[in-house]
Scaffold this motif. Structure first.
Motif, mmCIF file in Angstrom:
data_model
loop_
_atom_site.group_PDB
_atom_site.id
_atom_site.type_symbol
_atom_site.label_atom_id
_atom_site.label_comp_id
_atom_site.label_asym_id
_atom_site.label_seq_id
_atom_site.Cartn_x
_atom_site.Cartn_y
_atom_site.Cartn_z
ATOM 1 N N GLN A 1 3.421 1.960 -0.275
ATOM 2 C CA GLN A 1 2.785 1.793 -1.856
ATOM 3 C C GLN A 1 1.146 1.321 -1.410
ATOM 4 O O GLN A 1 0.358 1.870 -2.140
ATOM 5 C CB GLN A 1 3.453 0.909 -2.406
ATOM 6 C CG GLN A 1 4.822 1.165 -3.071
ATOM 7 C CD GLN A 1 5.592 0.055 -3.614
ATOM 8 O OE1 GLN A 1 5.236 -0.986 -3.968
ATOM 9 N NE2 GLN A 1 6.734 0.353 -4.285
ATOM 10 N N ASP A 2 0.958 0.442 -0.678
ATOM 11 C CA ASP A 2 -0.370 0.122 -0.436
ATOM 12 C C ASP A 2 -1.348 1.146 0.289
ATOM 13 O O ASP A 2 -2.457 1.562 -0.386
ATOM 14 C CB ASP A 2 -0.490 -1.071 0.462
ATOM 15 C CG ASP A 2 -0.230 -2.437 -0.164
ATOM 16 O OD1 ASP A 2 0.087 -2.422 -1.329
ATOM 17 O OD2 ASP A 2 0.089 -3.557 0.633
ATOM 18 N N LEU A 3 -0.952 1.975 1.017
ATOM 19 C CA LEU A 3 -1.551 3.112 1.598
ATOM 20 C C LEU A 3 -1.739 4.157 0.634
ATOM 21 O O LEU A 3 -2.674 4.867 0.473
ATOM 22 C CB LEU A 3 -0.698 3.502 2.771
ATOM 23 C CG LEU A 3 -0.831 2.711 4.100
ATOM 24 C CD1 LEU A 3 0.113 3.233 5.205
ATOM 25 C CD2 LEU A 3 -2.178 2.545 4.532
ATOM 26 N N ARG A 4 -0.642 4.365 -0.322
ATOM 27 C CA ARG A 4 -0.998 5.494 -1.255
ATOM 28 C C ARG A 4 -1.709 5.035 -2.450
ATOM 29 O O ARG A 4 -2.542 5.653 -2.768
ATOM 30 C CB ARG A 4 0.365 5.986 -1.779
ATOM 31 C CG ARG A 4 1.395 6.737 -0.774
ATOM 32 C CD ARG A 4 2.668 7.283 -1.507
ATOM 33 N NE ARG A 4 3.094 8.177 -0.202
ATOM 34 C CZ ARG A 4 4.314 8.160 -0.101
ATOM 35 N NH1 ARG A 4 5.359 7.455 -0.730
ATOM 36 N NH2 ARG A 4 4.951 9.003 0.892
ATOM 37 N N ALA A 5 -1.635 3.817 -2.749
ATOM 38 C CA ALA A 5 -2.290 3.308 -3.943
ATOM 39 C C ALA A 5 -4.054 3.131 -3.451
ATOM 40 O O ALA A 5 -4.719 3.431 -4.396
ATOM 41 C CB ALA A 5 -2.082 2.008 -4.400
ATOM 42 N N SER A 6 -4.201 3.109 -2.275
ATOM 43 C CA SER A 6 -5.528 2.947 -1.662
ATOM 44 C C SER A 6 -6.231 4.352 -1.488
ATOM 45 O O SER A 6 -7.396 4.724 -1.320
ATOM 46 C CB SER A 6 -5.658 2.436 -0.330
ATOM 47 O OG SER A 6 -4.886 3.185 0.347
ATOM 48 N N TRP B 1 -9.101 -0.406 7.797
ATOM 49 C CA TRP B 1 -7.796 -1.179 7.750
ATOM 50 C C TRP B 1 -7.246 -1.367 9.095
ATOM 51 O O TRP B 1 -7.184 -0.309 9.740
ATOM 52 C CB TRP B 1 -6.955 -0.363 6.731
ATOM 53 C CG TRP B 1 -7.392 -0.038 5.292
ATOM 54 C CD1 TRP B 1 -8.224 0.519 4.896
ATOM 55 C CD2 TRP B 1 -6.345 -0.092 4.302
ATOM 56 N NE1 TRP B 1 -8.312 0.661 3.605
ATOM 57 C CE2 TRP B 1 -7.200 0.116 3.117
ATOM 58 C CE3 TRP B 1 -5.208 -0.674 4.175
ATOM 59 C CZ2 TRP B 1 -6.364 0.285 1.758
ATOM 60 C CZ3 TRP B 1 -4.744 -0.971 2.772
ATOM 61 C CH2 TRP B 1 -5.059 -0.471 1.822
ATOM 62 N N THR C 1 6.571 -1.693 0.767
ATOM 63 C CA THR C 1 5.139 -2.229 0.502
ATOM 64 C C THR C 1 3.947 -1.628 1.103
ATOM 65 O O THR C 1 2.780 -1.581 0.445
ATOM 66 C CB THR C 1 5.138 -3.873 0.793
ATOM 67 O OG1 THR C 1 5.931 -4.606 -0.132
ATOM 68 C CG2 THR C 1 3.824 -4.451 0.484
ATOM 69 N N LEU C 2 4.107 -1.350 2.465
ATOM 70 C CA LEU C 2 3.030 -0.911 3.147
ATOM 71 C C LEU C 2 2.823 0.680 2.606
ATOM 72 O O LEU C 2 1.705 1.325 2.514
ATOM 73 C CB LEU C 2 3.653 -0.427 4.672
ATOM 74 C CG LEU C 2 2.556 0.178 5.485
ATOM 75 C CD1 LEU C 2 1.166 -0.541 5.619
ATOM 76 C CD2 LEU C 2 2.875 0.240 7.078
ATOM 77 N N ASP D 1 9.205 -4.497 3.422
ATOM 78 C CA ASP D 1 7.969 -4.307 4.247
ATOM 79 C C ASP D 1 7.538 -2.648 4.446
ATOM 80 O O ASP D 1 6.288 -2.568 4.104
ATOM 81 C CB ASP D 1 8.193 -4.893 5.826
ATOM 82 C CG ASP D 1 8.218 -6.280 5.725
ATOM 83 O OD1 ASP D 1 8.136 -7.193 4.836
ATOM 84 O OD2 ASP D 1 8.677 -6.626 6.870
#
Length: 84
Positions: free
Chosen positions: A75-80, A29, A72-73, A69
């Motif tokens: 949430q994306d890091l945790r979801a991944s 990433w 979103t970041l 921002d």
């Protein structure tokens, strides 16, 4: 809430931000300087409001955009599965 990367996540600073490597999957990433500021703030123990304030101060963006921002970041890091 502070952010922590999993034990299988390596980070490296670059001239363009930060690179994360998920050693479980081999996936990279690349985070731009804005995202780098957010994760540095959160990893230093700051909460999402502190990260929002840091973005507003550094990049002169409206609070609503900075908050979106950051959310979103995170949430994306945790979801991944990269961060908890």
């Amino acid at each position: 809430m502070a952010l922590r990367f999993g034990a299988d996540v390596s980070t490296a600073a670059t001239d363009y931000g930060t690179v994360l490597l998920d050693q479980r999957t081999g996936q990279y990433w690349e985070l731009n300087p804005t995202a780098t500021l957010v994760i540095e703030t959160l990893m230093a123990g700051g909460d999402e409001e502190a990260a929002t304030t840091a973005l507003m101060r550094e990049y002169d963006v409206p609070q609503s955009q900075a908050r979106n921002d950051v959310n979103t970041l995170v949430q994306d890091l945790r979801a991944s599965g990269l961060a908890t």
